[in-house]
Design an enzyme around this catalytic site. Structure first.
Site, PDB file in Angstrom:
ATOM      1  N   THR A 154       0.817  -1.207   0.000  1.00 24.91           N
ATOM      2  CA  THR A 154       0.000   0.000   0.000  1.00 24.91           C
ATOM      3  C   THR A 154       0.859   1.269   0.000  1.00 24.91           C
ATOM      4  O   THR A 154       1.881   1.328   0.670  1.00 24.91           O
ATOM      5  CB  THR A 154      -0.908  -0.023   1.243  1.00 24.91           C
ATOM      6  OG1 THR A 154      -1.752  -1.163   1.153  1.00 24.91           O
ATOM      7  CG2 THR A 154      -1.759   1.221   1.342  1.00 24.91           C
ATOM      8  N   GLY A 193       2.828  -2.831   8.486  1.00 24.09           N
ATOM      9  CA  GLY A 193       3.116  -3.052   9.897  1.00 24.09           C
ATOM     10  C   GLY A 193       4.590  -3.376  10.098  1.00 24.09           C
ATOM     11  O   GLY A 193       5.197  -4.086   9.298  1.00 24.09           O
ATOM     12  N   GLU A 436      -6.940  -5.339   3.127  1.00 23.20           N
ATOM     13  CA  GLU A 436      -7.154  -6.527   2.280  1.00 23.20           C
ATOM     14  C   GLU A 436      -8.374  -6.355   1.374  1.00 23.20           C
ATOM     15  O   GLU A 436      -9.091  -7.312   1.111  1.00 23.20           O
ATOM     16  CB  GLU A 436      -7.306  -7.795   3.131  1.00 23.20           C
ATOM     17  CG  GLU A 436      -6.162  -8.080   4.083  1.00 23.20           C
ATOM     18  CD  GLU A 436      -4.824  -8.217   3.379  1.00 23.20           C
ATOM     19  OE1 GLU A 436      -4.808  -8.569   2.197  1.00 23.20           O
ATOM     20  OE2 GLU A 436      -3.793  -7.924   4.016  1.00 23.20           O
TER      21      GLU A 436
END
Lengths: 669, 669
Positions: A154, A193, A436
């Site tokens: 992303t 993350g 997702e």
């Protein structure tokens, strides 16, 4: 939670005495067998009984920076334990999610784990998309955790629409390297993350350019930080993205590239390849990467069901302990679970957990099936899996998010306390509505499949199993009976009716000269509704099949409860779309009256078993991490004990009194 | 926000050029006249241009304790400024809410203000419930802020059901004192803002006992802390309750009493009294305190509408800046606001703001009316005000909470960032669903009024204005036309139909021998639905009347937009309850098809003005406090600038690498 002497709350004790079935039997059923229960409990004990994994002060009181530092401490300990389990052969790729991000993981680290993506995305991508040589090089290091990876897809400017990603990887045949760049501010990776300050490697998804042509997005392994100093490597601009609604320990990061060169072999080339001279070689089937991409979406359905299970356990137990207001003047205050409105809020959520749990199991099996077929080159089941994974992900995450909030609000003010664990749970669950694949986008993908299916139906072509109902549903007239089969039949009628109407509306637009794309967009409100209706019919029918299949293997006393829950789910689903029932099926006003009565009767039937059903979920107090939901029901004592942990409560007068408040009060005299 | 050179986002610029009406005219209209706009802007400038009120680091990065200390610093500064305005006669009781808790206040202190309750609850209660002598003693001190008060009502064990409060105030005629006690753990006060470490006085609501008899709850002024040392007084057990989903700077506290003695005259005795000898003297009308209690509920409707306005402004602007995915292969990526599904998420929320805004104004006027009537001893309008305040509070808060979340989710991942300001806004709004009366409980109070109204209708007794429709709605058959009047008519038919059906269901139960109380409980799912249906019909009709009333006073170009929004609100409301329309009115499938088309046409009509409508709300960037919603649309630059403020980003390598991560990585080699 410190409870030296455990006294059970008397109301909860009474609830448990009312139970009509064997809770352990249900526990075993949900775990998939007694051996799984034992294994799960062992695993939980291994982590949750370890005092080192507990933080001295609840992390919510810490600063953002301290939260992160504590998270690194704890996550390293968890990883050590995972490695220990690996050595004993007691853990595999499916358990990782549970330990790191799922039910167990989120109870050790309520606000997320900065190392999770290493096991959950980095290693699976290496395995799914690396050649055998690449796997040989990286996997050993990754499994042994001598490198820590994350997955950087992303960007600031692009999420669900991954074709639009802007990061470039341009091949230089002279040096046999890729040059990675972030051409614009919006091209910065944003969200991964562990990217901020934790990982030293990443799989970076970038637009591949070679010999002057762009071949779309591909994955590359990129080292981000020096292994000794952890300093960002030259050309790497990296940091964390700041505070979020939840998951503030996951260290979500940003990442920009300024002419970062990596060797050619760091492009993951199991499928497509770039040769030394820069020639691009496409994989025989570009869909081969597709199966791996779907993995996370598929497991998400079980994850989100587990969070919902947690939330409803807390709310049901608290509702038995909490007494409020009187129904009759001379009687004591009522356990709030005895208000029918409270039952109506909570019991359907219990049944929703079961529904999603069984859909998740089915989806997981189908995913594995399709994946083995893919390996054998067969692609025909892929569109159906895709269509179902999309709508199930969307519906399960959005229903669970609103379910968690319903549970929280049903606990009144105390649900708003961090110590209830509802806020963190909501933070985790609502995030799933976006990551997702954003839910509306996913529902529109399912809708595309459904429009094609309706076209096939019109052209009398073959229909795949999950849309077979399109053939028959509309033509039939189902006589009302109080039965789950009637509900499934009319829900399918609703779905078929909506799909037909939407197809007509879209084609009317096209006939009027609107382009296909604009017609799609202009019809999209109805398209989303089609996907939802299809999904709801699927969930009820799937749930029903699973319960029917269990019929002979469970005891009669448990079967009765399972069927009540199934019926409750069916009736609640039907009542939520009464308008559709009236529009698209032969449902009458009398039928609706009876559905309402059936609903009320089911709530009354489930009432005596409510606590025992959630007890059967067998969630340790540490997993619930909630002042309101602990097994012993000592709600008020726990609320007090948690408040006592606030650093503000360690001193009777805060320094701000002398600094600010007193000077202000006195200045007015 | 630091923006040295402001460049407007090109897409937003284009949006603004499309505007068909005068945005300033709408601003003035919503403010209630140009002079109010000027005044509001001056007030905003007075606070928001003051650099001292800005925290150096965004407070979300601070520890819980540091957050509190910073909050005390800032709130004292705000209070100084409020006193300054008071001296100039520029601020009154109605502005306090805005400055301290509402639109302006929540932009200075996003996570709440520990001093708010002093102005918002403490002073109003002194004024409403104190005798003239008591007011003379306390009000001066309170206005001057030489004491800081809070309002301590809710307990650990009791919230909305205030009759069940357990704190006791027992009169001792010998010393002419009340002795205040918390008999159990659950009797501790729990939740009052500013109670933890800030306030030194509180109004404490306790069960009054005198001469051996309990007279129910009454308000008492209690000193909590020494004015010089701020140490809790003897017998006072006090602290803060810990972290919450939001409002972590409000310093919500707990409070227990161990034989705390206060002089008799510290019971607020405007209404009921205890004489020296302990005789209890009841007020001629115990309902006189009722009007004051309703005050907060009434103003809440405007507060919550303002938060919704903020959220939708952010989401609409972001949706014009954000481009994602392609509709057609050769065209650039689309502004996401051009997806009809996105318009369908956001535009009805714009209209919802207008609807609640106008209802809030009406409710405020009615409250003032009823209050003056109360002073004159007339009580007849009170039940109707109560019934409407209850359902409007419930519906406006729950619709706004879900509206804020819809806005957030419509902004994808970036909406999840704290810097979007959605998380804090949701924290404030969702809390309102619980405090000042839990929503389900409130809807059931409205339902009680409606059941009585139906009974009156049956008995041909007089009906009050807001339920007059019960007489005629059911009998009529409204021919469908695309008009707001048709929508109002069928919504009233729905409400009347539901009320009748529910009344029948309840009475069937009673006839079967079920007690009245149990019948009420067993019918409560439908009762809640009645209250909601009544409220929705009321909101649309109220909103419609206000727009019709404006007709001749606004320009034609603005009128067109206002009517479009009204229609959108009506159509959205109708479509959300299609099942009810089909059941209780003569609506046909064809009508529904046309409503859907009307909805789609309205979205298209509003599309070109969307940004200009939210611009008209005239919300300063500081009020929005959002990286995604600022006027200039520099979304990505702002996201980056905010991330740069994270203390984690001040150093390239966090110390946890040397402490935890490196030892772990190396141990595996």
């Amino acid at each position: 939670m410190e409870n030296k002497k455990i006294t059970l709350n008397a109301d909860l004790l009474k609830e448990r005495q009312k139970c009509t079935f064997n809770t352990l039997e249900l526990t075993h059923l949900l775990d998939g067998g007694p051996e799984n229960t034992i294994e799960r409990r062992e695993r939980e004990a291994f982590f949750l009984d370890d005092p080192e994994l507990k933080s001295s002060v609840p992390t919510e009181y810490l600063s953002h920076k301290d939260k992160y530092e504590e998270a690194v401490r704890v996550s390293c300990l968890i990883f050590r334990k995972v490695l220990h389990l690996q050595e004993q052969g007691k853990v595999g790729i499916t358990n990782f999610r549970e330990i790191l991000g799922g039910e167990l993981g989120s109870s050790i680290m309520k606000d997320g784990n900065p190392l999770t993506l290493h096991y959950v995305m980095f290693i699976p991508t290496l395995m799914g998309q690396g050649t055998y040589e690449q796997q040989a090089e990286w996997i050993q290091k990754a499994w042994k955790c001598t490198m820590i990876g994350t997955y950087a897809q992303t960007e600031l400017g692009h999420g669900t629409f991954i074709r639009g990603l802007e990061t470039t990887a341009t091949y230089d045949p002279e040096t046999e390297e890729f040059i990675i760049n972030s051409p614009m501010l919006t091209s910065y990776k944003w969200w991964p993350g562990g990217l901020g300050h934790t990982a030293n490697y990443a799989i970076v998804v970038a637009q591949l350019n070679t010999l002057g042509k762009c071949y779309g997005i591909h994955p590359f392994v990129v080292q981000l930080r020096d292994e000794e100093t952890h300093l960002p490597l030259p050309g790497i601009k990296i940091g964390e993205i700041g505070c979020k609604l939840g998951m503030n320990s996951t260290n979500n990061g940003y990442l920009g590239f300024d002419n970062v060169r990596i060797p050619r072999k760091q492009m993951l080339m199991k499928n497509n390849k770039v040769l030394k001279d820069g020639t691009y070689v496409e994989s025989p089937s570009s869909k081969l990467t597709y199966g791996t991409m779907m993995f996370v979406r598929v497991v998400l359905v079980q994850d989100v069901a587990n969070y919902l299970k947690k939330a409803v356990t807390i709310a049901v137990r608290y509702s038995c302990v909490r007494r409020q207001s009187q129904l009759k003047p001379d009687e004591p205050e009522v356990q709030i679970i005895d208000y029918i409105t409270q039952q109506h809020k909570l019991f359907p959520i219990i049944s929703t957990y079961f529904a999603f749990h069984y859909c998740a199991t089915w989806l997981w099996d189908m995913y594995n099936n399709v994946n083995s077929e893919l390996e054998a080159g067969q692609l025909n089941q892929l569109p159906e899996l895709h269509a179902l994974a999309c709508c199930l992900k969307a519906i399960s995450t959005s229903d669970s998010a609103s379910g968690v909030e319903t549970c929280r609000l049903a606990c009144g003010g105390h649900g708003y306390m961090t110590s209830s664990n509802f806020p963190a749970t909501y933070g985790l669950v609502t995030a799933m509505c976006t990551y997702e694949g954003e839910n509306t986008v996913l529902l529109l993908q399912t809708a595309r499949f459904l429009m094609k299916a309706w076209q096939n139906k019109i052209e009398k072509l073959q229909l795949t199993p999950t849309v077979l109902y399109l053939k028959t549903a509309k033509a039939s007239n189902f006589v009302y009976t109080r039965s789950i089969n009637w509900i499934i039949a009319v829900l399918q009628q609703v779905a078929a009716g909506k799909i037909e109407l939407t197809w007509n509306h879209m084609n009317e637009r096209i006939k009027k000269g609107v382009s296909v794309e604009d017609a799609w967009n202009h019809t999209s409100i109805e398209l989303v509704a089609c996907a939802e209706a299809h999904c709801r019919a699927f969930v009820v029918s799937r749930y029903c099949s699973e319960i029917m299949r269990l019929k002979d293997t469970v005891s009669e006393s448990l079967r009765i409860v399972l069927v009540q829950l199934l019926h409750l789910y069916g009736v609640s689903t039907a009542i939520k779309c009464l308008g559709d029932l009236l529009r698209f099926s032969g449902t009458t006003a009398d039928n609706i009256d009876d559905l309402q009565k059936w609903l009320e009767e089911l709530l009354a039937l489930i009432r005596p078993n409510a606590v025992s059903i959630v007890d059967s979920f067998d969630l340790r107090d540490e997993v619930l991490s909630s002042t309101l939901g602990a097994y012993d029901g000592n709600v008020y004592e726990r609320l007090f004990a948690e408040a006592a942990k606030s650093p503000l409560n360690t001193e009777p007068v805060n320094k701000s009194f002398q600094q600010h408040l007193k000077p202000f009060l006195k200045s007015q005299l």
